[in-house]
Design a protein around this motif. Structure first.
Motif, short mmCIF file in Angstrom:
data_model
loop_
_atom_site.label_atom_id
_atom_site.label_comp_id
_atom_site.label_asym_id
_atom_site.label_seq_id
_atom_site.Cartn_x
_atom_site.Cartn_y
_atom_site.Cartn_z
N LYS A 178 -59.65 29.63 6.96
CA LYS A 178 -60.24 30.82 6.34
C LYS A 178 -60.85 30.48 4.98
O LYS A 178 -61.95 30.92 4.64
N THR A 179 -60.13 29.66 4.20
CA THR A 179 -60.64 29.25 2.90
C THR A 179 -61.94 28.47 3.06
O THR A 179 -62.90 28.67 2.31
N LEU A 180 -61.99 27.58 4.04
CA LEU A 180 -63.19 26.78 4.27
C LEU A 180 -64.35 27.65 4.71
O LEU A 180 -65.49 27.48 4.22
N GLN A 181 -64.09 28.59 5.60
CA GLN A 181 -65.16 29.46 6.08
C GLN A 181 -65.74 30.31 4.95
O GLN A 181 -66.95 30.57 4.90
N GLU A 182 -64.87 30.76 4.06
CA GLU A 182 -65.33 31.61 2.96
C GLU A 182 -65.91 30.81 1.80
O GLU A 182 -66.64 31.35 0.96
N ASN A 183 -65.60 29.50 1.75
CA ASN A 183 -66.02 28.66 0.64
C ASN A 183 -66.51 27.31 1.16
O ASN A 183 -65.86 26.28 0.95
N PRO A 184 -67.67 27.27 1.81
CA PRO A 184 -68.17 26.00 2.35
C PRO A 184 -68.41 24.94 1.28
O PRO A 184 -68.43 23.75 1.59
N ALA A 185 -68.55 25.37 0.03
CA ALA A 185 -68.72 24.39 -1.05
C ALA A 185 -67.53 23.45 -1.12
O ALA A 185 -67.68 22.27 -1.47
#
Length: 356
Positions: free
Chosen positions: A223-230
């Motif tokens: 979820k963190t990766l999906q919301e923050n691709p940076a």
């Protein structure tokens, strides 16, 4: 050095209640990932020291703190509890701890696999795997050593019923093998190198015979990766810049390798020895080829079966398919309604295409 226990466990399952409510909101700029001492993960610490991580994080307008922890299993537990956005761990531990505990996790970078770092030892010259029949063998139970033994026995048309496993911590395995009572053991480097160098010891099986099955990865919260691709872009870019430097055969690479050797408690020759049995992917394309291979779901099916057979997928898991795993090209194994471990090659593909 692989001093710390790299073992499977279900203790972290109880932490799912802590991790079920994401502690990190979308659109954040500050992130933390953790790692522990092991040859394949030392580049994370050196990338931080050299400012490579901060350079890539700045490129994408974020801050990434790369934190070294002293206890491997505790690092995974903290990640599972939501204390870190990512953590360096094996493929098996990713399945049996966060994924089995209900934390949707993504293997952002599969960085290497054991290519001789793990081995099965028997005292005596000219010994063979079948000599294990009816014997006791010392290893860290439910660890990569246990998995390696199972695969070794399978190759010799044997099973664990043909011998007795004696649970021995990694801290005690060398001392145990020094006693006359212990004639067989399974362990990993650096203990493995020390023990098999002793006179009258035969290594009858090692991880190079099951290439790709014991992987080391940087795992991040999906979820963190999906919301923050940076975050995915910064970590991937920093990692491959660091390993390219290691592979450059230059004064800079020698200095980096020497620093990593010192940090891991050995010298340059010792560290290079550990790297020689670590199939490290030095280029994004090499890592992409591995994670995109149709063989990866086959490997993880084996790992899931071993984990289920040994009670590592959590209480009440009905089968080895209890936890779903997603791979390249939409391939899913296990429960499609409970996908909790994802091998997502998209960020590595960006790196391979020069688009980071």
């Amino acid at each position: 050095m692989r001093k710390l226990v790299r073992f499977f466990g279900i203790a972290a399952v109880s932490l799912v209640t802590l991790a079920s409510t994401p502690s990190f909101a979308a659109g954040r700029t500050d992130f933390k990932v953790c790692w522990t001492i092991y040859a394949g993960w030392m580049p994370w610490g050196e990338a931080k020291t050299q400012g490579i991580v901060s350079k890539w994080a700045k490129k994408y307008g974020i801050n990434v703190d790369v934190v070294q922890l002293n206890d491997y299993v505790e690092s995974i537990n903290q990640y599972t509890a939501g204390k870190f956005d990512g953590c360096a761990m094996t493929n098996m531990d990713a399945l049996t701890i966060p994924a089995s505990g209900g934390v949707d996790s993504t293997a952002l970078i599969v960085s290497d696999y054991s290519n001789g770092n793990d081995g099965v030892l028997i005292k005596g010259k000219g010994r063979k795997l079948t000599d294990l029949k009816g014997q006791q063998i010392n290893l860290v139970q439910f660890s990569v050593s246990h998995y390696l033994l199972a695969r070794a026995l399978e190759s010799a048309h044997m099973t664990e019923r043909d011998l007795k496993v004696v649970n021995t911590s990694d801290a005690d395995i060398s001392a145990a093998f020094a006693t006359p009572e212990v004639q067989q053991a399974v362990t990993w480097n650096p203990m493995l190198a020390d023990l098999k160098a002793q006179p009258n010891v035969t290594e009858v099986f090692d991880s190079s015979k099951i290439p790709g099955e014991i992987m080391d990865m940087m795992v991040v919260n999906t979820k963190t990766l999906q919301e923050n691709p940076a975050l995915g872009k910064a970590l991937t870019g920093a990692w491959f810049e660091m390993v390219a430097l290691m592979h450059a055969n230059s004064p800079g690479s020698t200095a980096a390798l020497t620093a990593m050797a010192k940090s891991s408690g050995t010298d340059l020759a010792g560290f290079k020895g550990q790297l020689s049995t670590t199939a490290l992917f030095y280029t994004p394309q090499a890592a992409l080829d591995f994670v995109s291979s149709p063989n990866l779901p086959v490997i993880m099916t084996r790992v899931a079966r071993f984990s289920f057979d040994h009670g590592l997928l959590g209480q009440g898991a009905p089968s080895a398919d209890a936890v779903g795993m997603a791979f390249d090209k939409g391939v899913v194994i296990g429960s499609k309604s409970n996908v909790k471990l994802r091998f997502d090659p998209s960020y590595v593909a960006m790196a391979a295409a020069g688009k980071l």
